[in-house]
Design an enzyme around this catalytic site. Structure first.
Site, PDB file in Angstrom:
ATOM      1  N   ASN A 249     -46.769  37.074 -41.377  1.00 18.13           N
ATOM      2  CA  ASN A 249     -47.114  37.998 -40.287  1.00 18.13           C
ATOM      3  C   ASN A 249     -48.314  38.878 -40.660  1.00 18.13           C
ATOM      4  OD1 ASN A 249     -46.010  39.701 -42.158  1.00 18.13           O
ATOM      5  ND2 ASN A 249     -44.333  40.454 -40.880  1.00 18.13           N
TER       6      ASN A 249
ATOM      7  N   GLU B  63     -45.759  46.060 -43.405  1.00 16.63           N
ATOM      8  CA  GLU B  63     -45.533  45.221 -42.234  1.00 16.63           C
ATOM      9  C   GLU B  63     -46.508  45.599 -41.119  1.00 16.63           C
ATOM     10  OE1 GLU B  63     -43.751  42.755 -42.586  1.00 16.63           O
ATOM     11  OE2 GLU B  63     -41.765  43.131 -43.395  1.00 16.63           O
TER      12      GLU B  63
ATOM     13  N   ASP C 252     -44.846  46.086 -55.114  1.00 17.74           N
ATOM     14  CA  ASP C 252     -43.654  46.433 -54.341  1.00 17.74           C
ATOM     15  C   ASP C 252     -42.371  46.075 -55.088  1.00 17.74           C
ATOM     16  OD1 ASP C 252     -43.996  43.681 -54.090  1.00 17.74           O
ATOM     17  OD2 ASP C 252     -44.437  43.732 -51.962  1.00 17.74           O
TER      18      ASP C 252
ATOM     19  N   HIS D 101     -48.651  40.557 -43.479  1.00 18.05           N
ATOM     20  CA  HIS D 101     -48.367  41.724 -44.330  1.00 18.05           C
ATOM     21  C   HIS D 101     -48.990  41.584 -45.708  1.00 18.05           C
ATOM     22  CE1 HIS D 101     -44.193  40.100 -45.835  1.00 18.05           C
ATOM     23  NE2 HIS D 101     -45.086  39.919 -46.769  1.00 18.05           N
TER      24      HIS D 101
HETATM   25  C1  GLP Z   1     -43.458  38.873 -50.027  1.00 17.89           C
HETATM   26  C2  GLP Z   1     -44.184  39.919 -50.910  1.00 17.89           C
HETATM   27  C3  GLP Z   1     -45.665  39.861 -50.740  1.00 17.89           C
HETATM   28  C4  GLP Z   1     -46.102  38.403 -50.794  1.00 17.89           C
HETATM   29  C5  GLP Z   1     -45.587  37.684 -49.557  1.00 17.89           C
HETATM   30  C6  GLP Z   1     -45.862  36.201 -49.572  1.00 17.89           C
HETATM   31  O1  GLP Z   1     -42.661  39.428 -49.040  1.00 17.89           O
HETATM   32  N1  GLP Z   1     -43.748  41.265 -50.724  1.00 17.89           N
HETATM   33  O2  GLP Z   1     -46.292  40.626 -51.759  1.00 17.89           O
HETATM   34  O3  GLP Z   1     -47.493  38.323 -50.792  1.00 17.89           O
HETATM   35  O4  GLP Z   1     -44.238  37.937 -49.334  1.00 17.89           O
HETATM   36  O5  GLP Z   1     -44.984  35.516 -50.406  1.00 17.89           O
HETATM   37  P1  GLP Z   1     -45.227  34.022 -50.872  1.00 17.89           P
HETATM   38  O6  GLP Z   1     -46.327  34.079 -51.871  1.00 17.89           O
HETATM   39  O7  GLP Z   1     -43.925  33.609 -51.502  1.00 17.89           O
HETATM   40  O8  GLP Z   1     -45.570  33.238 -49.669  1.00 17.89           O
END
Ligand code: GLP
Length: 239
Positions: free
Chosen positions: A134, A141, A66, A136
């Site tokens: 959440n 989402e 992403d 995702h």
């Molecule tokens: C972000 C990314 C995800 C990631 C998630 C968790 O929004 N788009 O790909 O897995 O949040 O992030 P973190 O690893 O910092 O908890």
């Protein structure tokens, strides 16, 4: 689905081994990477393996899950910059083989183009995932259809709040992003999901043991034939 419980340090080592094994067997493997704090230990380990000449990315092709929409690659918080800083600029990956969705061209043609590029590369061999609080995956989402492909999304308030720590103020957090879709992720031949810390425990529990439903995007992984989930004790603590 295989669940692996270990310390964050050992998770980084074990997940990195998956990459060295895969690249030894298939040097031109297609790797799909994720951003966030979760994969940082793994990325450090991959750099270490590269420095010790135990892994080479020379022929590998990469796609990222992403990218924020509305900011360019040069923006300090772009996922392109994140990947360059934490992994790509430290290994022998050919820059022409690096792919991230464009944050500036969010046309339908650009979304289709990203899917086409994945297909022309032969499909994803190993998809890395974190998980949002959440549930995702990528920026898919809750409510995203399982049939989705690369698309533009409006970020939920909870995701913007979770990511606000990287921006000066809340209003600088992008409101939209481009993400591989759930089908794009599910088409990968194998998937590694890593979840660390107590804040992920509830999402992990519903993803792995709850109903398979778009309300918890990561629950779709229950339907994939080749998934390894790496959990530290805090993230796996509810089961
Ligand atoms: C972000 C990314 C995800 C990631 C998630 C968790 O929004 N788009 O790909 O897995 O949040 O992030 P973190 O690893 O910092 O908890």
């Amino acid at each position: 689905m295989r669940l692996i419980f270990d310390t964050p340090e050992n998770i980084a080592l074990r997940a990195a081994k998956r990459y060295s094994d895969l690249l030894a067997a298939k040097p031109n493997a297609v790797l799909a990477f994720a951003t966030g704090s979760t994969p940082l230990g793994l990325y450090k380990q991959l750099i270490e393996l590269y420095r010790n000449k135990e892994i080479s990315f020379k022929e590998a092709i990469t796609f990222n899950l992403d990218e924020y929409a509305g900011i360019g690659r040069e923006h300090p918080q772009s996922y392109y910059r994140f990947m360059m800083e934490h992994l790509f600029s430290h290994i022998d990956l050919d820059p022409s083989r690096i792919h991230l969705p464009s944050g500036t061209d969010v046309s339908d043609a650009a979304m289709h183009g990203y899917e086409d590029a994945i297909k022309s590369a032969g499909g994803i061999d190993l998809q890395l995932l974190g998980i949002g609080n959440n549930g995702h995956i990528g920026f898919n989402e809750p409510g995203t259809p399982f049939a989705s492909q690369t698309h533009l999304v409006t970020l939920s308030d909870s995701t913007r709040i979770a990511n606000a720590r990287f921006f000066e103020t809340m209003d600088k957090v992008p409101t939209r992003a481009v993400t591989m879709g759930i089908r794009t992720v599910m088409n990968a031949r194998s998937i590694i999901m890593i979840a660390l810390g107590k804040s992920k425990a509830a999402a992990v529990h519903s993803a792995l043991f709850g109903e398979v439903t778009p309300s918890c995007p990561a629950s779709v992984l229950q339907l994939h034939p080749n998934v390894e989930v790496y959990l530290d004790m805090a993230a796996g603590g509810e089961f």
